[in-house]
Scaffold this motif. Sequence first.
Motif, PDB file in Angstrom:
ATOM      1  N   THR A  74      12.823  10.517   2.522  1.00  0.00           N
ATOM      2  CA  THR A  74      11.408  10.830   2.359  1.00  0.00           C
ATOM      3  C   THR A  74      10.892  10.323   1.012  1.00  0.00           C
ATOM      4  N   GLU A  98      11.739   7.642  -0.470  1.00  0.00           N
ATOM      5  CA  GLU A  98      11.456   6.215  -0.340  1.00  0.00           C
ATOM      6  C   GLU A  98      10.002   6.013   0.106  1.00  0.00           C
ATOM      7  N   LYS A  99       9.584   6.775   1.104  1.00  0.00           N
ATOM      8  CA  LYS A  99       8.208   6.686   1.609  1.00  0.00           C
ATOM      9  C   LYS A  99       7.212   7.133   0.532  1.00  0.00           C
ATOM     10  N   CYS A 100       7.559   8.185  -0.210  1.00  0.00           N
ATOM     11  CA  CYS A 100       6.680   8.670  -1.290  1.00  0.00           C
ATOM     12  C   CYS A 100       6.454   7.585  -2.338  1.00  0.00           C
ATOM     13  N   GLU A 131       6.804   4.298  -1.922  1.00  0.00           N
ATOM     14  CA  GLU A 131       6.033   3.204  -1.329  1.00  0.00           C
ATOM     15  C   GLU A 131       4.544   3.552  -1.229  1.00  0.00           C
ATOM     16  N   ASP A 132       4.222   4.802  -0.913  1.00  0.00           N
ATOM     17  CA  ASP A 132       2.829   5.221  -0.737  1.00  0.00           C
ATOM     18  C   ASP A 132       2.123   5.566  -2.048  1.00  0.00           C
ATOM     19  N   MET A 133       2.855   5.652  -3.141  1.00  0.00           N
ATOM     20  CA  MET A 133       2.283   6.033  -4.429  1.00  0.00           C
ATOM     21  C   MET A 133       1.312   4.953  -4.916  1.00  0.00           C
ATOM     22  N   THR A 134       0.149   5.370  -5.377  1.00  0.00           N
ATOM     23  CA  THR A 134      -0.806   4.406  -5.928  1.00  0.00           C
ATOM     24  C   THR A 134      -0.286   3.898  -7.265  1.00  0.00           C
ATOM     25  N   LYS A 167       6.319  -0.656  -9.816  1.00  0.00           N
ATOM     26  CA  LYS A 167       6.605   0.069  -8.579  1.00  0.00           C
ATOM     27  C   LYS A 167       7.502  -0.775  -7.675  1.00  0.00           C
TER      28      LYS A 167
END
Length: 162
Positions: free
Chosen positions: A59, A61-63, A65-68, A123
């Motif tokens: 999870t 990893e997704k956080c 990737e989705d982080m601005t 990032k």
Amino acid sequence: MVRMPLWHLPQLNSIPETGGYIVFSGPRRANGIQGLRFIIQSEKPPHYLESRVEAFLKTMEKCIEDMTEEAFQKHIQALAIRRLDKPKKLSAECAKYWGEIISQQYNFDRDNIEVAYLKTLTKDDIIQFYKPSVIENMTEFKRSLPLFPLVKPHINFMAAKL
């Protein structure tokens, strides 16, 4: 990056609610090797806790990737401030320096050097590191040490008469 969300994600936040007493994550350094460790004290069986940690790591990893980009930079800044924060106790400062001596690395300016490097990370750097180093090698490098008490603790309540 995994400390803050540890208590807020469904994969692990059920641990304290279902008998978890301690949930901790952070870096582990030993003999020049760095790793990621999780310490979980719970009545749940080890295989269950390991599955929750693995779900949490996926999870994260997704956080990431989705982080601005703005949120990522704020996170980097917060990590830098925390890392450069002076120890509150002399014993903490002493332990930090003794750690350098015991490891025979003698890098007494490690905090400043690592923060300078931290500020250069993007990032994309984190994503490119995280997937092959954490996700794909999760089971290969995982070491788990379940500890069990010899006696199950019990609480004995006694009513006091006044």
